[in-house]
Design a protein around this motif. Structure first.
Motif, PDB file in Angstrom:
ATOM      1  N   ALA A 247     -27.620  84.608 -44.066  1.00 58.41           N
ATOM      2  CA  ALA A 247     -27.233  83.785 -42.914  1.00 58.41           C
ATOM      3  C   ALA A 247     -26.316  82.624 -43.300  1.00 58.41           C
ATOM      4  N   VAL A 248     -26.265  82.240 -44.588  1.00 53.09           N
ATOM      5  CA  VAL A 248     -25.386  81.127 -44.977  1.00 53.09           C
ATOM      6  C   VAL A 248     -23.917  81.492 -44.761  1.00 53.09           C
ATOM      7  N   LEU A 249     -23.627  82.794 -44.642  1.00 54.10           N
ATOM      8  CA  LEU A 249     -22.251  83.242 -44.425  1.00 54.10           C
ATOM      9  C   LEU A 249     -21.753  82.941 -43.009  1.00 54.10           C
ATOM     10  N   LEU A 250     -22.656  82.537 -42.121  1.00 52.19           N
ATOM     11  CA  LEU A 250     -22.286  82.317 -40.719  1.00 52.19           C
ATOM     12  C   LEU A 250     -21.621  80.973 -40.472  1.00 52.19           C
TER      13      LEU A 250
ATOM     14  N   PRO B 286     -23.356  88.982 -40.524  1.00 55.22           N
ATOM     15  CA  PRO B 286     -22.693  87.682 -40.577  1.00 55.22           C
ATOM     16  C   PRO B 286     -21.190  87.770 -40.844  1.00 55.22           C
ATOM     17  N   LEU B 287     -20.775  88.649 -41.776  1.00 51.63           N
ATOM     18  CA  LEU B 287     -19.350  88.786 -42.074  1.00 51.63           C
ATOM     19  C   LEU B 287     -18.584  89.316 -40.868  1.00 51.63           C
ATOM     20  N   LEU B 288     -19.149  90.295 -40.188  1.00 49.24           N
ATOM     21  CA  LEU B 288     -18.504  90.855 -38.997  1.00 49.24           C
ATOM     22  C   LEU B 288     -18.344  89.788 -37.919  1.00 49.24           C
ATOM     23  N   ALA B 289     -19.409  89.008 -37.694  1.00 48.46           N
ATOM     24  CA  ALA B 289     -19.389  88.003 -36.634  1.00 48.46           C
ATOM     25  C   ALA B 289     -18.368  86.906 -36.920  1.00 48.46           C
ATOM     26  N   ARG B 290     -18.278  86.489 -38.174  1.00 47.44           N
ATOM     27  CA  ARG B 290     -17.430  85.323 -38.487  1.00 47.44           C
ATOM     28  C   ARG B 290     -16.010  85.706 -38.869  1.00 47.44           C
ATOM     29  N   PHE B 291     -15.848  86.851 -39.538  1.00 44.67           N
ATOM     30  CA  PHE B 291     -14.528  87.209 -40.065  1.00 44.67           C
ATOM     31  C   PHE B 291     -13.956  88.491 -39.473  1.00 44.67           C
ATOM     32  N   GLY B 292     -14.728  89.183 -38.638  1.00 54.19           N
ATOM     33  CA  GLY B 292     -14.203  90.378 -37.977  1.00 54.19           C
ATOM     34  C   GLY B 292     -14.327  91.652 -38.781  1.00 54.19           C
ATOM     35  N   LYS B 293     -14.943  91.582 -39.947  1.00 53.07           N
ATOM     36  CA  LYS B 293     -15.140  92.809 -40.720  1.00 53.07           C
ATOM     37  C   LYS B 293     -16.273  92.617 -41.714  1.00 53.07           C
ATOM     38  N   GLY B 294     -17.011  93.696 -41.932  1.00 54.84           N
ATOM     39  CA  GLY B 294     -18.091  93.684 -42.894  1.00 54.84           C
ATOM     40  C   GLY B 294     -18.209  95.037 -43.553  1.00 54.84           C
ATOM     41  N   TYR B 295     -18.306  95.043 -44.885  1.00 49.68           N
ATOM     42  CA  TYR B 295     -18.380  96.297 -45.639  1.00 49.68           C
ATOM     43  C   TYR B 295     -19.584  96.266 -46.563  1.00 49.68           C
ATOM     44  N   ILE B 296     -20.070  97.451 -46.887  1.00 54.02           N
ATOM     45  CA  ILE B 296     -21.192  97.542 -47.825  1.00 54.02           C
ATOM     46  C   ILE B 296     -21.267  98.957 -48.405  1.00 54.02           C
ATOM     47  N   PRO B 297     -21.472  99.092 -49.729  1.00 50.68           N
ATOM     48  CA  PRO B 297     -21.777 100.416 -50.274  1.00 50.68           C
ATOM     49  C   PRO B 297     -23.212 100.781 -49.923  1.00 50.68           C
TER      50      PRO B 297
ATOM     51  N   CYS C  33     -34.589  83.245 -36.977  1.00 45.25           N
ATOM     52  CA  CYS C  33     -34.161  82.801 -35.638  1.00 45.25           C
ATOM     53  C   CYS C  33     -34.288  81.281 -35.497  1.00 45.25           C
ATOM     54  N   LYS C  34     -35.372  80.723 -36.021  1.00 41.34           N
ATOM     55  CA  LYS C  34     -35.553  79.266 -35.943  1.00 41.34           C
ATOM     56  C   LYS C  34     -34.470  78.546 -36.745  1.00 41.34           C
ATOM     57  N   MET C  35     -34.129  79.089 -37.900  1.00 39.97           N
ATOM     58  CA  MET C  35     -33.071  78.486 -38.707  1.00 39.97           C
ATOM     59  C   MET C  35     -31.732  78.551 -37.972  1.00 39.97           C
ATOM     60  N   LEU C  36     -31.434  79.710 -37.394  1.00 39.74           N
ATOM     61  CA  LEU C  36     -30.170  79.860 -36.669  1.00 39.74           C
ATOM     62  C   LEU C  36     -30.105  78.905 -35.480  1.00 39.74           C
ATOM     63  N   ASN C  37     -31.228  78.722 -34.790  1.00 42.14           N
ATOM     64  CA  ASN C  37     -31.249  77.776 -33.668  1.00 42.14           C
ATOM     65  C   ASN C  37     -30.981  76.347 -34.134  1.00 42.14           C
ATOM     66  N   ARG C  38     -31.503  75.986 -35.317  1.00 42.76           N
ATOM     67  CA  ARG C  38     -31.202  74.658 -35.851  1.00 42.76           C
ATOM     68  C   ARG C  38     -29.721  74.520 -36.200  1.00 42.76           C
ATOM     69  N   MET C  39     -29.082  75.649 -36.500  1.00 48.92           N
ATOM     70  CA  MET C  39     -27.655  75.645 -36.823  1.00 48.92           C
ATOM     71  C   MET C  39     -26.786  75.617 -35.561  1.00 48.92           C
ATOM     72  N   GLY C  40     -27.431  75.746 -34.396  1.00 50.34           N
ATOM     73  CA  GLY C  40     -26.671  75.696 -33.142  1.00 50.34           C
ATOM     74  C   GLY C  40     -26.691  76.967 -32.337  1.00 50.34           C
ATOM     75  N   ALA C  41     -27.376  78.003 -32.818  1.00 49.00           N
ATOM     76  CA  ALA C  41     -27.491  79.245 -32.049  1.00 49.00           C
ATOM     77  C   ALA C  41     -28.415  79.040 -30.849  1.00 49.00           C
ATOM     78  N   LYS C  42     -28.330  79.961 -29.896  1.00 48.69           N
ATOM     79  CA  LYS C  42     -29.179  79.896 -28.705  1.00 48.69           C
ATOM     80  C   LYS C  42     -29.957  81.209 -28.596  1.00 48.69           C
TER      81      LYS C  42
END
Length: 436
Positions: A31-34, A105-116, A202-211
């Motif tokens: 989640a720190v990537l958000l 998180p990568l998809l949401a913030r940068f528009g792309k996310g990859y993983i092997p 979810c609680k952490m994300l809400n503290r970061m400003g998520a709803k």
């Protein structure tokens, strides 16, 4: 390959504090990537799987600083997206199943996310469909290279929607939630996982400003926001480790106190151990296990039929503790049927317990009947290999209760999930030595 040498048959005594939760850490770290802002996380366990993920974040360009035991700061303000398509990433990402949760998180913030295709325990098929179907529902385009088993999702932006998950996957729910917090509009996730660790995310994300609303239920409603900020977060104690120490105390007839367990987040874990006849006492926020000098007796159902213990999504019993329950049952009075529903290869370690003298009938890949010895016949010391994290600790508990000296090989599997387990066990009287 490392080995544990264990002299069993000794009673233990003292206090042991559980580490931070492994399964929570894998979600929270992704989640720190958000956000480009500073995130501080405390009570991070010092274990192989978590350290691999921290190193992966560093290679992605996240600035990581260790500010104390179990405490780190993370700042993802200069993420290196080119690393995602490098050969090095295809190797690094395979080494850890938890790496799948960087995709949302990568998809949401940068528009792309990859993983092997990620690794992890060899406990049967563990599908990724829930992850990618959820991201596709949010508007992502999916691609997969069969040749090098490389997954990718891309989107100019994500759009909130309603979705009903086919399975209440914890990591799948986490991935979708982390993508949805920055989507346009409202996302509703029904049949969402609701484990305490997902609630923590979810609680952490809400503290970061998520709803995010509905936290703790199986329906999450997420109103997308434009950006998230920094925060500070503390991990819960690891409920799987807590259950492991309850089982260890019972099997070795030891008096142990497990400190700072966060009782409110343990769910049915204490009551399931009580069904095996184990005394689990609440002392403030600690668990006290008295020495079971007269053993422990498995309860039957009210109609007299054999007790069945099975796993289920939260608030049901976690599958990660069924291996511990099975080992503990080998010395109980009575019999129990263990039904492992969620993973098809997790019970195959019972052959090692049978070699030690346990009475176990493996009915099929999902069910095993255990006939307890009632300590009238002790397990025999032997040499064995740890197949995965949870089976490895179960075999370790068996070895600590057995008479004689056992060796457990491939202990890297245990180190993936348990922090400094040998030194912590020696502190309460265990005779265990690490041999490289």
């Amino acid at each position: 390959m490392g080995t544990f040498k264990i002299e069993g048959g000794h009673q233990l005594k003292g206090k042991i504090q559980p580490q931070g939760a492994k399964n929570e850490a894998l979600q929270i770290l992704c989640a720190v990537l958000l956000t480009p802002e500073l995130v501080t996380i405390n009570n991070i366990p010092d274990i192989i799987d978590v350290n691999k993920l921290i190193n992966l974040l560093k290679k992605l360009g996240v600035k990581v600083e260790n500010i104390g035991k179990g405490s780190y700061t993370f700042q993802a303000d200069e993420v290196n997206l080119e690393y995602l398509e490098s050969d090095a990433f295809k190797i690094d990402g395979r080494g850890l199943r938890g790496s799948i949760m960087i995709v949302g998180p990568l998809l949401a913030r940068f528009g792309k996310g990859y993983i092997p295709k990620p690794g992890g325990d060899k406990i049967g098929r563990r599908r990724l469909d829930t992850h990618f179907e959820g991201l596709i529902n949010l508007g992502a385009k999916f691609r997969y290279s069969k040749e090098d088993q490389f997954y990718g999702v891309e989107a100019e932006y994500l759009t909130g929607t309603y979705m009903l998950l086919e399975e209440a996957s914890v990591t799948g729910t986490a991935n979708i939630v982390m993508a949805a917090v920055l989507a346009r509009g409202t996302t509703t996730i029904y049949n969402a996982a609701c484990e305490p660790y997902l609630q923590q995310l979810c609680k952490m994300l809400n503290r970061m400003g998520a709803k995010i609303s509905g936290v703790g239920s199986n329906m999450l409603i997420i109103e997308g926001v434009k950006a998230l900020g920094g925060t500070e977060h503390r991990m819960l104690p690891d409920m799987i480790e807590i259950g492991s120490w309850i089982g260890l105390a019972a099997m070795t007839k030891s008096e142990l106190t497990i400190t700072n367990v966060s009782w409110d987040d343990l769910g049915v874990i204490p009551s399931v151990f009580r069904k095996l006849g184990i005394t689990v006492e609440k002392q403030g926020d600690d668990i006290h296990i008295p020495a079971h000098t007269n053993g422990y007796e498995i309860q039957s159902y009210i109609d007299g039929s054999i007790l069945t213990i099975s796993d289920a999504p939260w608030p049901g019993f976690t599958p990660d503790l069924l291996s511990i329950i099975l080992v503990v049952a080998t010395q109980a009075r009575g019999s129990v049927l263990i039904h492992q529903k969620m993973f098809e290869s997790r019970l195959f370690f019972v052959d090692k317990l049978i070699d030690m003298g346990a009475k176990i009938i493996l009915c099929d890949p999902h069910r095993a009947t255990v006939i307890g010895h009632d300590f009238k016949s002790t397990l025999k010391a032997t040499t064995m290999t740890s197949p995965d994290i949870r089976a490895g600790v179960s075999l370790l508990i068996a070895a600590l209760s057995a008479k004689g000296t056992s060796t457990i090989q491939n202990i890297e599997q245990i180190d993936r999930g348990y922090e400094n387990i040998d030194s912590r066990l020696r502190a309460i009287g265990a005779k265990i030595e690490r041999v490289d």
